[in-house]
Write an enzyme that holds these catalytic residues in place. Structure first.
Site, PDB file in Angstrom:
ATOM      1  N   GLU A   1     -44.817  50.846  10.386  1.00  0.00           N
ATOM      2  CA  GLU A   1     -45.433  52.174  10.496  1.00  0.00           C
ATOM      3  C   GLU A   1     -44.442  53.259  10.918  1.00  0.00           C
ATOM      4  O   GLU A   1     -44.852  54.301  11.433  1.00  0.00           O
ATOM      5  CB  GLU A   1     -46.633  52.130  11.442  1.00  0.00           C
ATOM      6  CG  GLU A   1     -46.388  51.461  12.781  1.00  0.00           C
ATOM      7  CD  GLU A   1     -47.664  51.418  13.651  1.00  0.00           C
ATOM      8  OE1 GLU A   1     -48.630  52.130  13.349  1.00  0.00           O
ATOM      9  OE2 GLU A   1     -47.650  50.683  14.655  1.00  0.00           O
TER      10      GLU A   1
ATOM     11  N   ARG B   1     -55.322  43.532  18.058  1.00  0.00           N
ATOM     12  CA  ARG B   1     -54.112  44.362  18.060  1.00  0.00           C
ATOM     13  C   ARG B   1     -53.763  44.666  19.500  1.00  0.00           C
ATOM     14  O   ARG B   1     -54.619  45.144  20.255  1.00  0.00           O
ATOM     15  CB  ARG B   1     -54.310  45.667  17.303  1.00  0.00           C
ATOM     16  CG  ARG B   1     -53.012  46.506  17.359  1.00  0.00           C
ATOM     17  CD  ARG B   1     -52.968  47.606  16.326  1.00  0.00           C
ATOM     18  NE  ARG B   1     -53.846  48.711  16.652  1.00  0.00           N
ATOM     19  CZ  ARG B   1     -53.874  49.851  15.970  1.00  0.00           C
ATOM     20  NH1 ARG B   1     -53.068  50.027  14.925  1.00  0.00           N
ATOM     21  NH2 ARG B   1     -54.708  50.803  16.313  1.00  0.00           N
TER      22      ARG B   1
ATOM     23  N   ASP C   1     -49.390  56.396  11.485  1.00  0.00           N
ATOM     24  CA  ASP C   1     -48.098  56.522  12.143  1.00  0.00           C
ATOM     25  C   ASP C   1     -46.959  56.668  11.137  1.00  0.00           C
ATOM     26  O   ASP C   1     -45.986  57.381  11.393  1.00  0.00           O
ATOM     27  CB  ASP C   1     -47.847  55.303  13.045  1.00  0.00           C
ATOM     28  CG  ASP C   1     -48.320  55.561  14.458  1.00  0.00           C
ATOM     29  OD1 ASP C   1     -48.027  56.647  14.996  1.00  0.00           O
ATOM     30  OD2 ASP C   1     -48.985  54.685  15.035  1.00  0.00           O
TER      31      ASP C   1
ATOM     32  N   HIS D   1     -55.081  51.479  20.246  1.00  0.00           N
ATOM     33  CA  HIS D   1     -55.765  52.776  20.246  1.00  0.00           C
ATOM     34  C   HIS D   1     -57.259  52.648  20.533  1.00  0.00           C
ATOM     35  O   HIS D   1     -57.924  53.641  20.828  1.00  0.00           O
ATOM     36  CB  HIS D   1     -55.554  53.485  18.910  1.00  0.00           C
ATOM     37  CG  HIS D   1     -54.126  53.806  18.641  1.00  0.00           C
ATOM     38  ND1 HIS D   1     -53.359  54.535  19.503  1.00  0.00           N
ATOM     39  CD2 HIS D   1     -53.300  53.471  17.612  1.00  0.00           C
ATOM     40  CE1 HIS D   1     -52.128  54.652  19.016  1.00  0.00           C
ATOM     41  NE2 HIS D   1     -52.068  54.011  17.874  1.00  0.00           N
TER      42      HIS D   1
HETATM   43 MG   LIG Z   1     -50.169  52.919  14.414  1.00  0.00          MG
END
Ligand SMILES: [Mg+2]
Ligand SMILES: [Mg+2]
Ligand SMILES: [Mg+2]
Ligand SMILES: [Mg+2]
Ligand SMILES: [Mg+2]
Ligand SMILES: [Mg+2]
Lengths: 256, 256, 256, 256, 256, 256
Positions: free
Chosen positions: C145, C70, C171, C45
């Site tokens: 998640e 990540r 999430d 993200h």
């Molecule tokens: Mg997530």
């Protein structure tokens, strides 16, 4: 140090120069694919700084065009960096006096002709025998674009090792109290520009000019100009984008 | 989440889409200044990757165009990154089966509709109430560009939450054993494409197509297309550069 | 292969992790100057792709923080590139099944444990004896998640060579039909997250979580969490900018 | 040429200016999303050079803030490049004499007022009728930040077409033999700064200052200042990162 | 402000300096991994501009080398930007007179010693108590590389707060009417250079030189030089690439 | 579509391949200036992603080397992007089965041979008649670098339109339980590699290998290899930097 621009001039022809204002190797390479004789990176009004200019010079290297650069101002630091990076010539804006011309040309020439510092990091890689040939190859074009420059033209043209001048019709118009424009046809502007041309040719130097439209440019070659720039990548792209969109909208594009 | 593309479609008009293949914020901004309804960043055949795409999205934000992105392939990582970066829709190439369509649309939709991961870092900054509105706003266009896709079109069109399809005439031609081309007028290609249009409209979905020339595009809107792309920045720039140089050369440019 | 994160864990303490979503070596270096134990580059993200991630890793190297990344999705290409670039661990989003966990961990481990390809171009330069130590040092955190992941947690935790899990509260909330949020205190969310923590610790693995506020984080360490992330550079910068401007405006700033 | 800063000044209010020292379009855009009246790109002490500055200007264009730039030094090349790139004003450091002020302002004004070269490549794209309006719109702020400048203030303020001055409290303190600091409250510094303000206002010009804290700034507006800068993105981000980490550490964060 | 170069000099040893001409954080970091005492970013003949220089400085920060920068020309704007960015010293080309030396050193020193502007954005982050220590720590090396500079050497060496000189053998040779070269052994060049060394040491200042080969350099230390540069990353990489390819070709590489 | 690699192979000679792992147009151009037959951009273990790869391809275009790229993994998105960007071939890592080989080759070939999507944005600009010639020109090299791949070699070699294989000695060693190394001479490794060579040549395909030292490579050509890589830019630069520094230190460099 092979150079298409020098070949064109050796044949006493007018050179077609492309103008790179966009800091993109993609638009630069597309431009280099066209039948230009030389390409000028514009670090003055173009949206390009040294690091981008270096990348542009690398991206166009394979296409056989002579690469020049217009510097932001008459400052030795950026002039020398661009030459070290592989530019074969410099267009310097706003040369208004002989002293300014001497300072400009000196920055482009190794001693004893000038005060250019030695260290052609990329130029030395891509051109054999660079040091030996540089002084005689580097193109120096002083921009004549103010009333003051026109007044001082004789002295400017007497600068040793100056290759020639490059007329900036936009700034020249502003300096004469008019709005900036290119491809001037009104008698006053055309007269001043013709005066620059005649004096420059009489001095045995090259005369270039920033232009907009091919017919005007082809005519200028016939008048004696040696180096004509076709608008700029920004102008060409903007006009073409606008034309396509306008055509669609005019056709009622979007309407069922 | 105001969007010009949604407004155009709400008025049942055909949208004019610009195509960004050049990784330059300058050409992107110039394109955004034109009267396009939407702009698509092409991460597939365009010379653009995520990091450039982000910068392009930022550079065009102020001009009120809906921003879409075409992804390189049907992979959730890049789809979600582009949506998080602020794209309001995705064009996905080579959707040949219903399963592929479902995987594509699922990547664009938060649960329970899909499996998009939450974390709209830039989208959440520039759109108020992003999470609440995203699922209903995000545009998903599946490219129909192979014989297999045409064969599976009914199933593809039945994908929940799919906004519509985008015809890729170049790949479709290749898939049918012809050289790639746009703006097809030969009956076989035109017939297949019309078939896609009719089925898509019958399913109540949007139908777009990659085109070249405004007259063809204006006509396509009248036939029912909802979303027409005007060539690409690369094609437009290349053609315009070539035209200017050719005009100069044809005028004997360079000759005294 | 010295690593502050490993030292913190060896002392059975909770690690403070910084989160880099901004593709800027300047914000990265400022973050690295703070008293974090580790830093995670967010390629999912975050507004960061591989080339930026490499530069961020270089910019923070001198500050003694363990660097993790990540990835956008569970794909071996980007996982291996980040490890080769010097990341000492990977956080992988959306690990919902044991098979996905095995695919993820295998990409991080050389044979015979996994299928990571050898060629640690930067990692080999900055870490002595990299090949010998990598398998035992690389941190692998599977994001838990979704409801599906919670259901499959036992099987996921049984993945050989998995270091632990990283709870994605945003999430997870979406997956449970709620809006995304962090630092959950409502009993349902808190209960599910505590269940993840208890199972993970019982399996002898590390448990991390994405958080927002220091008090919540300090409390989480006491509950057993091993790795807590303080918001992100984007959130921290946005909040601080907004606070300063709001204070000025509230003071009637601008009024005479 | 719409400009929020000009509107604020037309309403005789004090403007809130944001300060961009980080070469990141992401931090720039986040800053532009806040309720600032103007944003200044700092090319002097900021970590920003021309090419980054161009990208920052593009990234903030959509948010309605007036964009200014502080140049590294009083040199026409970079001043003109930034104006051509779309900055609506220039803050020039270390203006110590009337001659320096004239050289600075001249670089920002087309003839006959100054010697700015015409070629507003991006400015001309984004502002209609740029040439006609530029001279009357461009903001020129001379930094008063040495004892010498204070001594020459009357002459500096008499520079035709100068918009105003910008107090640099850090350098002013150094020049007076003190360590650099902002938001001065000691009587000596405050007295000198008040003297600058009174003379500047008496001359009918704008007076700005670099500040740190909103209460000091709000007070400065009431004293007559027209343009107040809230720290910088670097300071704001550093302080916010440090505060979060310190809070966690103070809570015994990391301890079980 | 810990600095390996200062430590080496405190031990009255000669420092080994690496030279960064390539705008790549990767080659910079590899260079920083070697046993150099200091690294100099070359913004003059190197292919590096400010924005790249900043990234290079960040990439090498963790390796304990003192970072210097050579500026393109004796201009305060770029000198101060590099110091603010974290360089601990400046090498200034083409210092030919005492006036030029004073202008150079003044740009590197805060008042009352000089006219450096305060705002060490990155330097202040990475060095504690920067303002207090900067004046006494910043290294200033004036390049002596013309006949004029040799003639004016006594006056140049008398410049207050000048750390020393850096001999540029290439330009010095050009200035003396010879082709540029390094590691001079002919008596005329060696004599001039030894004269510079003797005067500089007699003045109690440091003397450095740009060199090519380790044996020449080790010898120069024994003669009294304090700071020797090993070629440059461009020369080292080019030579090594050429050597490998030549070896393969000489072995008949490619022949069956 | 002229290509030096194809010419070398047409003359039944072994090609010398350079390896680009550094994301710098400068090191790429220096490499391209050497007498290599081809250059491979390494997007797998190299520090290079798509956007850098595009710039590298542009920077080396003028030097007549055939440009290949190694992709991070067997994924169609990045394979097609690199071909569209102008790479004339792809090296794909970790091809372990015939199915993987078919997926790889299919991504490189237009229908009906494969499923490559049409849109050669840069390739179409720089190569005339690209669509007509691409399928027969594009080089596809499958990496054989695991025990599994060796076991499946016959089936892999039967993949239609596969150009050949590229031996990855490092990964092959790891897969066989040994530390990664190149230029293997121990009988077990050498035997396995010779087996790959014999089968590949028997199938009429090209066989390449990643190597370190020119003598080993020249010998490999004589054994039948068609394509040998000389280390990488990272290895070459690191070794050369280390050698120069070591020589200086060994000479007591720094000692008076
Ligand atoms: Mg997530
Ligand atoms: Mg002009
Ligand atoms: Mg297609
Ligand atoms: Mg100041
Ligand atoms: Mg020199
Ligand atoms: Mg391998």
């Amino acid at each position: 140090m092979k150079s298409r621009l020098h070949d064109v001039w050796a044949a006493d022809r007018g050179a077609l120069n492309g103008w790179l204002s966009i800091p993109s190797t993609v638009t630069a390479e597309i431009t280099a694919l066209q039948d230009y004789d030389s390409l000028t990176l514009d670090l003055q009004h173009g949206l390009v700084d040294y690091q981008s200019a270096l990348e542009l010079m690398q991206a166009v290297t394979g296409y056989g065009k002579t690469v020049l650069a217009r510097v932001p101002w008459n400052e030795p630091g950026i002039i020398m960096k661009l030459l070290d990076g592989g530019a074969l010539g410099i267009i310097c804006p706003m040369i208004n006096t002989a002293e300014e011309a001497a300072r400009f040309v000196g920055a482009c020439q190794y001693a004893p002709r000038g005060y250019r510092s030695s260290g052609p990091t990329r130029a030395g890689l891509i051109y054999p025998d660079y040091f030996k040939n540089a002084n005689d190859t580097i193109v120096t074009l002083a921009m004549i674009e103010t009333v003051q420059a026109v007044d001082n033209l004789d002295a400017i043209l007497a600068t040793p090792n100056l290759t020639g001048v490059y007329v900036g019709p936009g700034d020249l118009a502003v300096s004469m109290g008019k709005p900036p424009a290119l491809d001037h046809t009104d008698p006053e502007m055309a007269g001043v520009i013709d005066g620059i041309l005649q004096k420059t040719k009489a001095a045995g130097l090259k005369c270039g000019m920033h232009c907009l439209n091919p017919p005007f440019m082809a005519d200028a070659v016939k008048q004696g100009f040696d180096f004509l720039t076709l608008a700029s990548d920004v102008r060409i792209f903007t006009a073409a984008q606008a034309a396509g969109v306008a055509e669609f909208r005019k056709l009622g594009g979007g309407d069922r």
